[in-house]
Design a protein around this motif. Structure first.
Motif, mmCIF file in Angstrom:
data_model
loop_
_atom_site.group_PDB
_atom_site.id
_atom_site.type_symbol
_atom_site.label_atom_id
_atom_site.label_comp_id
_atom_site.label_asym_id
_atom_site.label_seq_id
_atom_site.Cartn_x
_atom_site.Cartn_y
_atom_site.Cartn_z
ATOM 1 N N GLU A 113 -7.544 5.617 -7.206
ATOM 2 C CA GLU A 113 -6.414 4.682 -7.263
ATOM 3 C C GLU A 113 -6.477 3.697 -6.095
ATOM 4 O OE1 GLU A 113 -3.081 3.012 -9.065
ATOM 5 O OE2 GLU A 113 -4.403 4.553 -9.812
ATOM 6 N N TYR A 114 -6.816 4.204 -4.915
ATOM 7 C CA TYR A 114 -6.960 3.355 -3.732
ATOM 8 C C TYR A 114 -8.015 2.275 -3.977
ATOM 9 C CZ TYR A 114 -8.330 1.836 0.919
ATOM 10 O OH TYR A 114 -8.650 1.071 2.013
ATOM 11 N N LYS A 115 -9.187 2.692 -4.445
ATOM 12 C CA LYS A 115 -10.272 1.745 -4.678
ATOM 13 C C LYS A 115 -9.878 0.700 -5.723
ATOM 14 C CE LYS A 115 -15.179 1.331 -5.848
ATOM 15 N NZ LYS A 115 -15.027 -0.075 -5.816
ATOM 16 N N LYS A 116 -9.233 1.132 -6.797
ATOM 17 C CA LYS A 116 -8.804 0.206 -7.851
ATOM 18 C C LYS A 116 -7.863 -0.853 -7.277
ATOM 19 C CE LYS A 116 -5.487 0.325 -11.323
ATOM 20 N NZ LYS A 116 -4.505 1.114 -11.976
ATOM 21 N N LEU A 117 -6.917 -0.430 -6.461
ATOM 22 C CA LEU A 117 -5.937 -1.360 -5.894
ATOM 23 C C LEU A 117 -6.583 -2.323 -4.887
ATOM 24 C CD1 LEU A 117 -3.002 1.153 -5.551
ATOM 25 C CD2 LEU A 117 -3.103 -0.815 -7.106
ATOM 26 N N ILE A 118 -7.481 -1.811 -4.071
ATOM 27 C CA ILE A 118 -8.181 -2.676 -3.118
ATOM 28 C C ILE A 118 -9.014 -3.708 -3.892
ATOM 29 C CG2 ILE A 118 -9.965 -2.731 -1.318
ATOM 30 C CD1 ILE A 118 -7.149 -1.695 -0.396
ATOM 31 N N ASP A 119 -9.667 -3.261 -4.969
ATOM 32 C CA ASP A 119 -10.445 -4.189 -5.808
ATOM 33 C C ASP A 119 -9.560 -5.257 -6.454
ATOM 34 O OD1 ASP A 119 -12.755 -2.834 -5.147
ATOM 35 O OD2 ASP A 119 -12.913 -1.766 -7.061
ATOM 36 N N LEU A 120 -8.297 -4.922 -6.725
ATOM 37 C CA LEU A 120 -7.350 -5.891 -7.273
ATOM 38 C C LEU A 120 -6.875 -6.893 -6.223
ATOM 39 C CD1 LEU A 120 -5.077 -3.687 -9.581
ATOM 40 C CD2 LEU A 120 -6.676 -5.474 -10.306
ATOM 41 N N GLY A 124 -3.254 -3.076 1.423
ATOM 42 C CA GLY A 124 -3.197 -1.700 1.885
ATOM 43 C C GLY A 124 -2.260 -0.884 1.020
ATOM 44 N N VAL A 125 -2.141 0.383 1.369
ATOM 45 C CA VAL A 125 -1.326 1.302 0.582
ATOM 46 C C VAL A 125 -0.492 2.185 1.491
ATOM 47 C CG1 VAL A 125 -2.999 1.341 -1.304
ATOM 48 C CG2 VAL A 125 -3.092 3.127 0.452
ATOM 49 N N PHE A 126 0.542 2.744 0.912
ATOM 50 C CA PHE A 126 1.327 3.795 1.554
ATOM 51 C C PHE A 126 0.946 5.081 0.841
ATOM 52 C CE2 PHE A 126 3.999 -0.056 1.773
ATOM 53 C CZ PHE A 126 3.989 -0.220 3.145
ATOM 54 N N THR A 127 0.772 6.149 1.607
ATOM 55 C CA THR A 127 0.300 7.402 1.039
ATOM 56 C C THR A 127 1.009 8.586 1.678
ATOM 57 O OG1 THR A 127 -1.670 8.737 0.587
ATOM 58 C CG2 THR A 127 -1.640 7.549 2.681
ATOM 59 N N ASP A 128 1.003 9.697 0.968
ATOM 60 C CA ASP A 128 1.502 10.954 1.514
ATOM 61 C C ASP A 128 0.370 11.747 2.156
ATOM 62 O OD1 ASP A 128 4.091 10.488 0.499
ATOM 63 O OD2 ASP A 128 3.531 11.325 -1.446
ATOM 64 N N GLU A 129 -0.833 11.256 1.994
ATOM 65 C CA GLU A 129 -2.030 11.970 2.442
ATOM 66 C C GLU A 129 -2.548 11.424 3.761
ATOM 67 O OE1 GLU A 129 -2.950 14.598 0.728
ATOM 68 O OE2 GLU A 129 -1.504 14.178 -0.860
#
Length: 135
Positions: A113-120, A124-129
């Motif tokens: 999911e991270y890679k897909k969003l960066i490719d879009l 950056g992202v917010f994560t629980d991880e």
């Protein structure tokens, strides 16, 4: 690049009181304001915050209803827009970037999911991880 996101949850009856308490708490602390990003789903919270603290970084949170997102972001002098990673309206990333906004998505907890969003084109992202588990 890491910073702390302060998300202001709200109670409509005491919206200004809650926002003022957040401002007071931050000002009393020794936290460097440059390391903070304030956000809320409630546009009125962000309007109040931006009027009282125009130099604080604001990110406007949206879930499914992105109606008037451009107008809302401009009104609070947002630096970024925060979108639900499963509900990204077509062209919103490019339109936000054209407005000079950074684009972040929440809540991204896996590498694909991270890679897909960066490719879009998201910034950056917010994560629980832990970051190293998704990057």
């Amino acid at each position: 690049y890491m910073w702390v996101k302060v998300e202001i949850k709200y109670n409509d009856k005491r919206l200004k009181l809650l926002t003022d308490k957040v401002i007071e708490t931050i000002e009393k602390s020794k936290i460097n304001i440059e390391n903070l990003l304030f956000s809320s789903f409630n546009h009125n919270v962000l309007m109040h915050l931006s009027k009282k603290k125009p130099n604080w970084k604001i990110g406007h949170l949206f879930y499914s209803d992105t109606t008037d997102w451009q107008k809302k972001c401009k009104a609070v002098n947002a630096k970024s827009i925060h979108l639900y990673n499963k509900n990204i309206p077509e062209n919103i990333i490019s339109q936000a970037k054209n407005m000079g906004l950074e684009v972040y998505c929440y809540t991204v907890n896996n590498k694909s999911e991270y890679k897909k969003l960066i490719d879009l084109g998201v910034d950056g992202v917010f994560t629980d991880e832990k970051p190293e588990t998704i990057i």
